[in-house]
Design an enzyme around this catalytic site. Structure first.
Site, PDB file in Angstrom:
ATOM      1  N   GLU B 228     -10.279  -3.834 -14.342  1.00  0.00           N
ATOM      2  CA  GLU B 228     -11.526  -4.272 -14.968  1.00  0.00           C
ATOM      3  C   GLU B 228     -11.428  -4.073 -16.483  1.00  0.00           C
ATOM      4  O   GLU B 228     -11.677  -4.984 -17.255  1.00  0.00           O
ATOM      5  CB  GLU B 228     -12.729  -3.504 -14.413  1.00  0.00           C
ATOM      6  CG  GLU B 228     -14.033  -3.977 -15.052  1.00  0.00           C
ATOM      7  CD  GLU B 228     -15.275  -3.300 -14.502  1.00  0.00           C
ATOM      8  OE1 GLU B 228     -15.181  -2.579 -13.499  1.00  0.00           O
ATOM      9  OE2 GLU B 228     -16.345  -3.489 -15.098  1.00  0.00           O
ATOM     10  N   ARG B 306     -23.817   5.407 -12.772  1.00  0.00           N
ATOM     11  CA  ARG B 306     -23.913   5.033 -11.358  1.00  0.00           C
ATOM     12  C   ARG B 306     -23.834   6.277 -10.465  1.00  0.00           C
ATOM     13  O   ARG B 306     -24.474   6.336  -9.411  1.00  0.00           O
ATOM     14  CB  ARG B 306     -22.861   4.001 -10.947  1.00  0.00           C
ATOM     15  CG  ARG B 306     -23.198   3.349  -9.613  1.00  0.00           C
ATOM     16  CD  ARG B 306     -22.271   2.217  -9.248  1.00  0.00           C
ATOM     17  NE  ARG B 306     -22.685   0.899  -9.737  1.00  0.00           N
ATOM     18  CZ  ARG B 306     -23.511   0.074  -9.086  1.00  0.00           C
ATOM     19  NH1 ARG B 306     -24.040   0.432  -7.926  1.00  0.00           N
ATOM     20  NH2 ARG B 306     -23.819  -1.100  -9.581  1.00  0.00           N
ATOM     21  N   GLU B 706     -17.833  -2.984  -2.564  1.00  0.00           N
ATOM     22  CA  GLU B 706     -17.747  -1.542  -2.723  1.00  0.00           C
ATOM     23  C   GLU B 706     -18.381  -0.687  -1.622  1.00  0.00           C
ATOM     24  O   GLU B 706     -17.826   0.338  -1.253  1.00  0.00           O
ATOM     25  CB  GLU B 706     -18.382  -1.145  -4.069  1.00  0.00           C
ATOM     26  CG  GLU B 706     -17.577  -1.581  -5.261  1.00  0.00           C
ATOM     27  CD  GLU B 706     -18.407  -1.549  -6.543  1.00  0.00           C
ATOM     28  OE1 GLU B 706     -19.344  -2.359  -6.651  1.00  0.00           O
ATOM     29  OE2 GLU B 706     -18.131  -0.710  -7.405  1.00  0.00           O
TER      30      GLU B 706
END
Lengths: 455, 752
Positions: B228, B306, B706
């Protein structure tokens, strides 16, 4: 120096000690993938076909650690050489079960599964054995299992001889038509590697090409007069130094004495067991080598040869220090022998991952029982000393003993004094020390199931 | 079936192309990255003279050769592409050697002369925190009043939880190929999840406008988050080489280089305090979370938030205060990995509940069930739970697995076996879908219909095995009403679809699929108009399906190809671009409240294990999952994501152990870093919730990439439970991975 690459005769134009994978990719065979370059993942799987009398025997091997010298005069099959207009039943099953995600490992799985059906020995095993050396990080194993089951249902070759099998597989579309002509092609080729003077001795190269990017001046032992079979003679079972781990694992002679077929299931993966040799494992002198520990625990002897001269040495006396052996310049390990006699034997191995991993500690024990006493005790442990460790004092102590908790406890203490583990990626010294203890207990609990070891 | 078949068939034939498989341009140069060998220090001497004269070397580049900004940082500008004077981790790129062959470039690297002045290095996040070394300020999420809540608790438990990192092990290593084009333009083939990041960062580094950089990605051989942010530097290195030499440059890291140089999942060490009523209701939860962020920010702050979002997992807790500290250490910057901090947060709360259950003497699943989210419950970040399937999936799992019976059987087994013990554990999950940076929740698509009727679709999504292109093809096929065979999904290309967000956060299909659908709908409107004129009916009466035009539900003679051709002849625009931006989401960064997620994914898993207490080994026997996939667009794809994600999660919790020595990674190969393989894989049973349509995503589906990873956490607690059946007199240390070593030492080491 020629070989057959898929359907075509090709010339090798790179150093013989370099990797077959690199060679193939440079030639544009990009279906053969590189992911680890150390034989651990199977993304570069190819089939290696070798003439054996009237047949060509195929094995799926990892091309990354296959030296080019080993393909001379042989048939190399890449995924490109399997592909046909229609998907093969193996490819079809993988697609149907969604057993491929990013796709990078997939050609390797296809090759391993194809190789499974081209080998009359391996095909008798569970089909999943064929792919235990293939890694898929997307984690499609559950789907792969479903695909493999489907494939095993569809392709039945157990009872077919070589030519019938090849025809059948062609008919089913598992392999292309040209496989019919390979035997003839190889025969015509009639290429054989000449023995080539002094340099680095190469057996299976399954560790050599991991340690080095390429082998300078390789001397391929397969060209010398070193045996690769297993035979019985004068009350001994002999194993030629070039016998592969898989041949050893499946040897009838050895399986009559102990459950080696099962024991060595936890030793690397099929494509590596096919290539790795006994001799290579012994002279690699890794303190954790599974085969070394196995045969140390059997009180094995080895035969060393230099020219015409041979000498016999107890395996335990072969190791002098870290990677140091009682091996003269120019001397090679020729064979190993153990007494052809039934005895009590147990092999233990604990690793991070049960299958296809290097042990944290491994251990083997053998003895005979006379009345209530155990005799001729040999006990070995790996990963806890600079050498594959033969526990001489512990073995001596156990000789002529009636086994009970008290004796085991004392043996554990002696064993503990004989080892000198260090902390490394395989575990802390503390852990390895504890493992030695536990595995010795496991030996006795396995071999004396009625006895409860109270400590 | 048809769609997935055409997609997977080339994989099985080895015909799918990855960066290193592309035909090499004839005058290609190979790059080798010369990196730091110490974890922290100043470069006092760097002499390239000998290396430059080495055979085959074309050029060696250092930070001085960067024409633009020497900067990789996306969120925080704190990471250089090439070291200027201070190295901060082992494996940090210092110089790029460009040579005719890979071997020559590598050989030359051995001739680089370098001297360092070593500086103290820190590897432990708590030590970094003590020294005040952070990559960014701490971050706190809270609701209720934790301090006041403790009084209302009957039971208060405190503890520490640790988790290790995780290497991505994408089978295709980091790779890029940069090809100079005319007028200073550079085309980059990159194995990246974020082509726009590669484009923007490279442009900045080269001091060029973004329109001078084109990034193209066909697919990548696994990403899992590892590509990413951290695919960018390798592409930028190649582009820098191409910029200076005007020759194509390729860089493919080998496995050891890849493991040494690139970031991994973040290790965490956390302190928590949890308070419950004696009936088992969780009243308060407080935690200080120390994230090992590595040497620079990368995505660490986003990942940490997160963690905070998911630190209550599937439970409703009225008083929460969780604080995360991103700690700066001398290790390669840790980065995104499937779950993006979520798994660390969930492991933390699960450990806290596990300990509470032990202290209170109640089964953990009872505490879990008691505290599951109900419709309308508010998370500590202000969002209310909508269409909660937390309780539903938990209950279905209990039923599906005959849980009480199973539990009894295991107790009996454990009583009659001395050394073999079985254990089980339930792991519920609740995972928020959307990038937590709201602006990233957008995607573009370009759908072209050629005059022969064939369709070409480009989106911002990167195909990395998660099947996003399978789903998009399905969506387009439905939207246009034609056979998927007519539809081709193109490579992801920054010139065709611009300003893309990374394919990450499980949003690939949600965002790009929706964008493609919108683009298709626009085309259909235009085509309907053409058809209505041709057939002399009202456009509203027309439907296109199964390659034909239908009027009032009746098939006409007018087929797709003819319709398209008529449109072309009538000069109708057969190309449509669309943008989709997730509606209704927002997050107030000051108040730390909002609706950051479009929706949540729920589910629960039961893990069953057997441990061998003599040898300290374990087998994961079976995992049963009840998962909320919404209305699945493609069953096989979603099943594969569930099974594969689970397995990675189990690996993280059990055998995947990163080991370092003074900042040097020891587990730098597949021989020393073990991931789950086929024999390790348990029996996996997956059941998707029925009638679970999700109105918030394309075709009522739910994101899947995920969430299933976190079912793997169950393996940790199942092994722990089995272990406790053998030994209970010693305090359990909540530390993952739970390796065979930790297990055996727990079983036999003294209490001290």
């Amino acid at each position: 120096m020629k070989f057959v690459l898929n359907n075509k005769i090709e010339e090798i134009d790179a150093p013989l000690g370099s990797s077959t994978l690199d060679f193939l990719r440079k030639k544009g065979f990009t279906g053969v993938k590189e992911a680890c370059h150390e034989g651990e993942c199977g993304a570069c799987m190819i089939l290696l076909g070798e003439m054996e009398e009237s047949t060509v025997k195929y094995k799926a091997v990892t091309s990354c650690i296959l030296p080019l010298g080993e393909i001379i005069g042989k048939h190399v099959v890449t995924i490109e050489g399997i592909n046909q207009e229609k998907l093969t039943p193996i490819q079809e099953a993988i697609v149907e079960e969604g057993a491929s995600q990013c796709g990078f490992c997939t050609p390797g799985f296809v090759m391993s599964l194809t190789g499974f059906f081209l080998n009359e020995i391996f095909v008798k095993e569970d089909i999943l054995t064929a792919i235990e050396g293939n890694l898929c990080r997307c984690g499609t194993y559950a789907a792969i299992k479903r695909a493999a089951e489907k494939i095993a249902e569809k392709i039945k070759v157990e009872d077919l001889n070589y030519s019938a099998r090849v025809n059948y597989l062609i008919e089913l579309g598992v392999i292309p038509e040209y496989f019919k002509n390979i035997h003839e092609k190889l025969e015509k080729l009639n290429e054989k590697l000449e023995s080539n003077g002094k340099g680095t001795n190469v057996a299976g190269a399954t560790d050599l090409l991991v340690q080095r990017e390429k082998i300078e001046k390789p001397v391929f032992l397969s060209q010398l007069q070193i045996r690769n079979d297993i035979w019985e003679e004068d009350g001994y079972i002999y194993i030629g130094a070039l016998a592969s781990m898989e041949d050893i694992r499946l040897s009838e002679e050895l399986n009559e004495l102990f459950d080696i077929k099962n024991d060595l299931r936890v030793v690397s993966a099929l494509p590596i067991r096919i290539r790795a040799t006994l001799g290579g494992n012994l002279v690699n002198a890794s303190p954790i080598g599974d085969l070394t520990i196995y045969f140390l625990g059997l009180g094995a002897e080895i035969s060393l040869r230099k020219g015409e001269k041979s000498r016999i040495l107890p395996l335990k006396d072969f190791y002098k220090g870290y990677k140091q052996m009682d091996l003269e310049e120019g001397e090679v390990v020729e064979s190993l022998r153990i007494k052809s006699k039934k005895r009590f034997f147990n092999f233990e191995k604990v690793a991070m991952r049960k299958y296809v991993d290097i042990a944290s500690v491994n251990s083997a024990i053998s003895f005979e029982k006379e009345e209530n006493k155990i005799k001729n005790v040999h006990l070995s442990v790996g990963g806890v000393a600079p050498v594959p460790k033969y526990l001489e004092k512990t073995s001596n102590f156990l000789n002529d003993k009636e086994v009970n908790s008290e004796v085991v406890r004392e043996a554990l203490e002696i064993a503990d004094s004989e080892i000198s583990p260090i902390s490394d990626v395989r575990g802390s010294a503390k852990y390895k020390r504890l493992l030695v203890r536990q595995l010795i207990i496991a030996h006795f609990m396995t071999l004396f199931p009625e006895m409860e070891v109270k400590l | 079936m048809k769609i997935i078949k055409e997609f997977l068939a080339p994989h099985t034939k080895g015909e799918s192309l990855y960066v290193d498989d592309l035909p090499e341009p004839s005058n290609l140069l190979h790059a080798f990255v010369f990196t730091s060998t110490i974890p922290h220090g100043k470069i006092v001497k760097l002499n390239l003279e000998k290396a430059e004269k080495s055979p085959g070397v074309c050029k060696i580049l250092t930070s001085k050769d960067i024409p633009g900004e020497n900067q990789l940082g996306r969120i925080i500008q704190d990471e250089v592409l090439l070291v200027e004077d201070e190295v901060e981790f082992v494996g940090q790129p210092i110089a790029i050697i460009l040579a005719e062959t890979k071997e020559q470039a590598k050989n030359a690297s051995k001739l680089v002369e370098i001297e360092y002045e070593e500086l103290p290095a820190v590897f432990d996040p708590r030590e970094a925190a003590e020294k005040g070394l952070f990559i960014a300020p701490s971050n706190t999420l809270s609701n209720g009043d934790v301090d006041a809540a403790w009084e209302k608790c009957d039971v208060i438990i405190e503890g520490t939880v640790e988790n290790g990192g995780q290497e991505h092990v994408y089978l295709e290593t980091q790779a890029a190929l940069a090809i100079p084009d005319e007028n200073d333009k550079i085309l980059i083939y990159s194995s990246t999840q974020a082509p726009t990041t590669v484009q923007g960062t490279t442009a900045k580094i080269l001091g060029l406008d973004m329109n001078k950089i084109e990034v193209d990605v066909k697919r990548i051989g696994g990403g899992f988050g590892g590509k990413e942010d951290q695919a960018t530097q390798w592409a930028a290195i190649c582009a820098l080489g191409a910029y200076h030499t005007k020759r194509p440059v390729k860089l493919v890291l080998n496995r050891k280089e890849d493991i040494q140089m690139t970031g991994k999942r973040h290790p965490y060490s956390s302190d928590y305090k949890i308070g419950l009523t004696k009936e088992g209701k969780i009243i308060a939860f407080e935690a200080s979370i120390y994230q090992n962020s590595g040497a620079s920010a990368d995505l660490s702050t986003a990942i940490l938030s997160r963690t905070l979002f998911h630190s209550t997992n599937s439970y409703y807790i009225p008083n929460v205060k969780v604080t995360g500290y991103p700690c700066k250490t001398n290790l390669p910057p840790f980065t995104a990995f499937r779950g993006f901090g979520g798994p660390q947060g969930m492991f933390l709360i699960e450990a806290a509940i596990d300990k509470a259950a032990e202290v209170m003497g109640v089964p953990k699943h009872v505490l879990q069930e008691k505290n599951l989210l109900n419709e309308g419950d508010e998370f500590h970040y202000g969002q209310k739970v909508e269409r909660s399937n937390a309780r539903r999936s938990f209950e279905e799992l209990l039923k599906e697995t005959n849980f009480e019976q199973k539990k009894k059987e295991i107790e009996e087994f454990n009583q009659s076996n001395k050394y073999m013990k079985k254990g089980l554990s339930i792991m519920p999950i609740c995972f928020g879908i959307s990038f937590t940076s709201t602006f990233l929740n957008q995607a573009g698509a370009l759908v072209n219909i050629y005059k022969d009727g064939s369709v070409s679709v480009s989106t911002g999504a990167i195909e990395m095995g998660q099947g996003v292109n399978v789903k998009i093809r399905h969506i387009v096929s439905l939207a246009l009403g034609i056979d998927p065979e007519r539809i081709r999904i193109e490579s992801t290309n920054t010139t065709r679809v611009i300003n893309t967000s990374p394919t990450a956060a499980s949003t690939g299909a949600d965002l790009n699929g929706k964008a493609a659908e919108i683009a298709c709908n626009r085309l259909v409107e235009r085509l309907k108009k053409v058809a209505s004129e041709k057939l002399q009916v009202q456009p509203e009466e027309i439907e296109i399906k199964e390659d034909y035009v239908y009027v009032k539900g009746k098939k006409t003679e007018l087929g797709w190809n003819e319709l398209v051709n008529s449109a072309y002849m009538s000069r109708v625009n057969l190309s449509s671009q669309a943008l989709y931006a997730t509606p209704k989401i927002f997050f107030n960064k000051e108040e730390k409240k909002g609706k950051p997620f479009a929706y949540h994914v729920f589910g629960a898993a039961l893990t069953e294990v057997t441990i061998d207490c003599l040898r300290g080994t374990y087998t994961i026997d079976k995992v049963t999952i009840v998962h909320d996939a919404g209305k699945s667009i493609n069953y096989l794809v979603d099943l594969g994501q569930t099974e594969g994600g689970l397995l990675q999660g189990i690996g993280w919790m059990t055998i995947e152990q990163l080991m370092y020595k003074e900042g040097h990674i020891l587990t730098n190969s597949f021989a020393t870093y073990k991931v789950p393989n086929l024999p390790f894989t348990p029996e996996i049973k997956v059941k998707f919730l029925e009638n679970a349509e999700n109105p918030e995503a394309v075709l009522k589906s739910k994101a899947i990439g995920e969430p299933p990873f976190m079912y793997g956490i169950g393996a940790y607690f199942a092994i722990k439970n089995a272990t406790r059946a053998f030994r209970k007199d010693k305090e359990w240390v909540y530390s993952a991975p739970l390796t065979p070593e930790k297990l055996l030492l727990y079983l036999y080491e003294n209490n001290s």
